[in-house]
Design an enzyme around this catalytic site. Structure first.
Site, mmCIF file in Angstrom:
data_model
loop_
_atom_site.group_PDB
_atom_site.id
_atom_site.type_symbol
_atom_site.label_atom_id
_atom_site.label_comp_id
_atom_site.label_asym_id
_atom_site.label_seq_id
_atom_site.Cartn_x
_atom_site.Cartn_y
_atom_site.Cartn_z
ATOM 1 N N GLU A 1 -9.648 -10.369 -7.292
ATOM 2 C CA GLU A 1 -8.682 -9.274 -7.198
ATOM 3 C C GLU A 1 -7.624 -9.364 -8.307
ATOM 4 O O GLU A 1 -7.211 -8.343 -8.859
ATOM 5 C CB GLU A 1 -8.045 -9.274 -5.803
ATOM 6 C CG GLU A 1 -9.067 -8.875 -4.734
ATOM 7 C CD GLU A 1 -8.628 -9.141 -3.296
ATOM 8 O OE1 GLU A 1 -7.498 -9.621 -3.084
ATOM 9 O OE2 GLU A 1 -9.432 -8.851 -2.384
ATOM 10 N N PHE B 1 -15.218 3.127 7.891
ATOM 11 C CA PHE B 1 -13.857 3.456 7.460
ATOM 12 C C PHE B 1 -13.673 3.418 5.940
ATOM 13 O O PHE B 1 -12.577 3.644 5.435
ATOM 14 C CB PHE B 1 -12.832 2.535 8.139
ATOM 15 C CG PHE B 1 -13.054 1.062 7.907
ATOM 16 C CD1 PHE B 1 -12.612 0.448 6.741
ATOM 17 C CD2 PHE B 1 -13.702 0.280 8.859
ATOM 18 C CE1 PHE B 1 -12.815 -0.911 6.513
ATOM 19 C CE2 PHE B 1 -13.897 -1.084 8.647
ATOM 20 C CZ PHE B 1 -13.455 -1.669 7.473
ATOM 21 N N TYR C 1 -12.392 -2.705 -2.793
ATOM 22 C CA TYR C 1 -12.846 -2.738 -1.397
ATOM 23 C C TYR C 1 -14.382 -2.773 -1.290
ATOM 24 O O TYR C 1 -14.926 -2.399 -0.249
ATOM 25 C CB TYR C 1 -12.274 -1.537 -0.642
ATOM 26 C CG TYR C 1 -10.820 -1.724 -0.215
ATOM 27 C CD1 TYR C 1 -10.418 -2.847 0.521
ATOM 28 C CD2 TYR C 1 -9.866 -0.766 -0.525
ATOM 29 C CE1 TYR C 1 -9.095 -3.006 0.917
ATOM 30 C CE2 TYR C 1 -8.529 -0.923 -0.122
ATOM 31 C CZ TYR C 1 -8.156 -2.050 0.603
ATOM 32 O OH TYR C 1 -6.851 -2.214 1.008
ATOM 33 N N HIS D 1 -1.858 -5.387 1.456
ATOM 34 C CA HIS D 1 -3.150 -6.047 1.259
ATOM 35 C C HIS D 1 -2.879 -7.434 0.706
ATOM 36 O O HIS D 1 -1.999 -7.593 -0.150
ATOM 37 C CB HIS D 1 -4.022 -5.283 0.241
ATOM 38 C CG HIS D 1 -5.197 -6.108 -0.208
ATOM 39 N ND1 HIS D 1 -6.378 -6.139 0.486
ATOM 40 C CD2 HIS D 1 -5.326 -7.002 -1.220
ATOM 41 C CE1 HIS D 1 -7.197 -6.998 -0.107
ATOM 42 N NE2 HIS D 1 -6.587 -7.539 -1.142
ATOM 43 N N ARG E 1 2.952 -6.988 8.982
ATOM 44 C CA ARG E 1 2.251 -5.931 9.723
ATOM 45 C C ARG E 1 2.773 -5.822 11.158
ATOM 46 O O ARG E 1 2.884 -4.725 11.703
ATOM 47 C CB ARG E 1 0.750 -6.205 9.710
ATOM 48 C CG ARG E 1 0.116 -5.938 8.338
ATOM 49 C CD ARG E 1 -1.262 -6.539 8.233
ATOM 50 N NE ARG E 1 -2.013 -6.057 7.082
ATOM 51 C CZ ARG E 1 -3.191 -6.532 6.715
ATOM 52 N NH1 ARG E 1 -3.758 -7.516 7.408
ATOM 53 N NH2 ARG E 1 -3.818 -6.039 5.670
ATOM 54 N N ARG F 1 -1.395 -14.665 3.940
ATOM 55 C CA ARG F 1 -2.180 -14.041 5.026
ATOM 56 C C ARG F 1 -1.428 -14.204 6.351
ATOM 57 O O ARG F 1 -1.388 -13.295 7.165
ATOM 58 C CB ARG F 1 -3.579 -14.681 5.132
ATOM 59 C CG ARG F 1 -4.543 -14.327 4.022
ATOM 60 C CD ARG F 1 -4.973 -12.883 3.986
ATOM 61 N NE ARG F 1 -5.703 -12.437 5.160
ATOM 62 C CZ ARG F 1 -6.360 -11.280 5.250
ATOM 63 N NH1 ARG F 1 -6.407 -10.452 4.214
ATOM 64 N NH2 ARG F 1 -6.975 -10.924 6.356
ATOM 65 N N LYS G 1 0.829 -1.199 0.000
ATOM 66 C CA LYS G 1 0.000 0.000 0.000
ATOM 67 C C LYS G 1 0.874 1.264 0.000
ATOM 68 O O LYS G 1 2.100 1.187 0.226
ATOM 69 C CB LYS G 1 -0.904 -0.031 1.245
ATOM 70 C CG LYS G 1 -1.906 -1.198 1.251
ATOM 71 C CD LYS G 1 -2.801 -1.119 2.504
ATOM 72 C CE LYS G 1 -3.767 -2.288 2.572
ATOM 73 N NZ LYS G 1 -4.633 -2.206 3.778
ATOM 74 N N ASN H 1 -1.572 -0.258 7.421
ATOM 75 C CA ASN H 1 -1.074 -1.612 7.700
ATOM 76 C C ASN H 1 -0.265 -2.244 6.555
ATOM 77 O O ASN H 1 -0.135 -3.458 6.460
ATOM 78 C CB ASN H 1 -2.198 -2.514 8.208
ATOM 79 C CG ASN H 1 -3.296 -2.706 7.199
ATOM 80 O OD1 ASN H 1 -3.201 -2.249 6.063
ATOM 81 N ND2 ASN H 1 -4.352 -3.399 7.610
ATOM 82 N N THR I 1 -4.987 -7.891 10.751
ATOM 83 C CA THR I 1 -5.322 -6.591 10.151
ATOM 84 C C THR I 1 -4.771 -5.422 10.972
ATOM 85 O O THR I 1 -4.232 -4.465 10.425
ATOM 86 C CB THR I 1 -6.859 -6.467 10.014
ATOM 87 O OG1 THR I 1 -7.335 -7.619 9.313
ATOM 88 C CG2 THR I 1 -7.253 -5.212 9.273
HETATM 89 P P1 DAT Z 1 -7.458 -7.196 5.747
HETATM 90 O O1 DAT Z 1 -6.709 -6.077 5.048
HETATM 91 O O2 DAT Z 1 -6.636 -7.819 6.845
HETATM 92 O O3 DAT Z 1 -8.027 -8.207 4.788
HETATM 93 P P2 DAT Z 1 -10.161 -6.183 6.027
HETATM 94 O O4 DAT Z 1 -10.458 -6.780 4.703
HETATM 95 O O5 DAT Z 1 -11.093 -6.494 7.150
HETATM 96 O O6 DAT Z 1 -8.686 -6.516 6.510
HETATM 97 O O7 DAT Z 1 -10.138 -4.599 5.891
HETATM 98 C C1 DAT Z 1 -9.561 -3.978 4.762
HETATM 99 C C2 DAT Z 1 -8.748 -2.795 5.204
HETATM 100 O O8 DAT Z 1 -9.607 -1.826 5.812
HETATM 101 C C3 DAT Z 1 -7.715 -3.093 6.304
HETATM 102 O O9 DAT Z 1 -6.495 -3.556 5.773
HETATM 103 C C4 DAT Z 1 -7.570 -1.773 6.986
HETATM 104 C C5 DAT Z 1 -8.947 -1.175 6.885
HETATM 105 N N1 DAT Z 1 -9.729 -1.427 8.104
HETATM 106 C C6 DAT Z 1 -10.292 -2.582 8.486
HETATM 107 N N2 DAT Z 1 -10.931 -2.477 9.662
HETATM 108 C C7 DAT Z 1 -10.767 -1.173 10.013
HETATM 109 C C8 DAT Z 1 -11.188 -0.392 11.133
HETATM 110 N N3 DAT Z 1 -11.894 -0.926 12.117
HETATM 111 N N4 DAT Z 1 -10.812 0.912 11.169
HETATM 112 C C9 DAT Z 1 -10.093 1.466 10.166
HETATM 113 N N5 DAT Z 1 -9.674 0.791 9.091
HETATM 114 C C10 DAT Z 1 -10.005 -0.504 9.026
HETATM 115 MG MG MG Z 2 -9.535 -8.053 3.364
#
Ligand code: DAT
Ligand code: MG
Length: 149
Positions: free
Chosen positions: A126, A57, A49, A115, A102, A85, A9, A112, A91
């Site tokens: 994706e 968020f 996303y 992705h 991370r 992963r 990212k 973080n 996350t």
């Molecule tokens: P991951 O990236 O581990 O697959 P995710 O798909 O649940 O996690 O979320 C996508 C992205 O969104 C994550 O990398 C960071 C952001 N994110 C997730 N939960 C969040 C939260 N509670 N507050 C802020 N950003 C968040």
């Molecule tokens: Mg995800």
């Protein structure tokens, strides 16, 4: 062999972590089959996303991923979706184990660093969003016989 989508990212790029992150995956023994340094458009970010559209968020996430260049990649290997992963860590970087990307490089959930696809279905989706079939290279690393039995 499975394929997965992994992106470094904008925070990872700004912090000069491209080489370190790619090194971890190479050293593990996975195979890079596609890579580009690119800007993510708003439209691509919204699609990528899409599952988080209703989350509070979401706007911040889209603004962040479109804020600067990313490195988009496809990695191939045995059980690579799950393995990456695990190598990424949880996350929230403060909850991610030390030794994960991370866990070692991040603090805030909104910064973080990487992705990675979370299932076979999202990997497929994706990969298709970010790459054309012609950008995916089929090649045979000479070292493969020392990685796989
Ligand atoms: P991951 O990236 O581990 O697959 P995710 O798909 O649940 O996690 O979320 C996508 C992205 O969104 C994550 O990398 C960071 C952001 N994110 C997730 N939960 C969040 C939260 N509670 N507050 C802020 N950003 C968040
Ligand atoms: Mg995800």
């Amino acid at each position: 062999m499975e394929k997965t989508f992994l992106a470094i990212k904008p925070d990872g790029i700004q912090r000069g972590l491209i080489g370190k992150i790619i090194s971890r995956l190479e050293e593990k023994g996975f195979k890079l089959v596609a890579m580009k340094f690119m800007l993510v458009s708003n439209e691509l970010a919204q699609k990528h996303y899409g599952e988080h559209k209703e989350k509070p968020f979401f706007k911040g996430l889209v603004d962040f991923i479109t804020s600067g260049p990313v490195v988009a990649m496809i990695w191939e290997g045995k059980d690579v979706i799950n393995a990456l992963r695990k190598m990424m860590g949880k996350t929230n970087p403060l909850e991610a184990d030390t030794g994960t990307i991370r866990g070692d490089f991040g603090v805030d959930i909104g910064r973080n660093v990487v992705h990675g696809s979370d299932s076979a279905e999202s990997a497929k989706r994706e990969i298709k969003l970010f790459f054309n079939e012609s950008e995916i290279i089929s090649w045979q690393p000479e070292i493969q016989k020392w990685i796989y039995e």
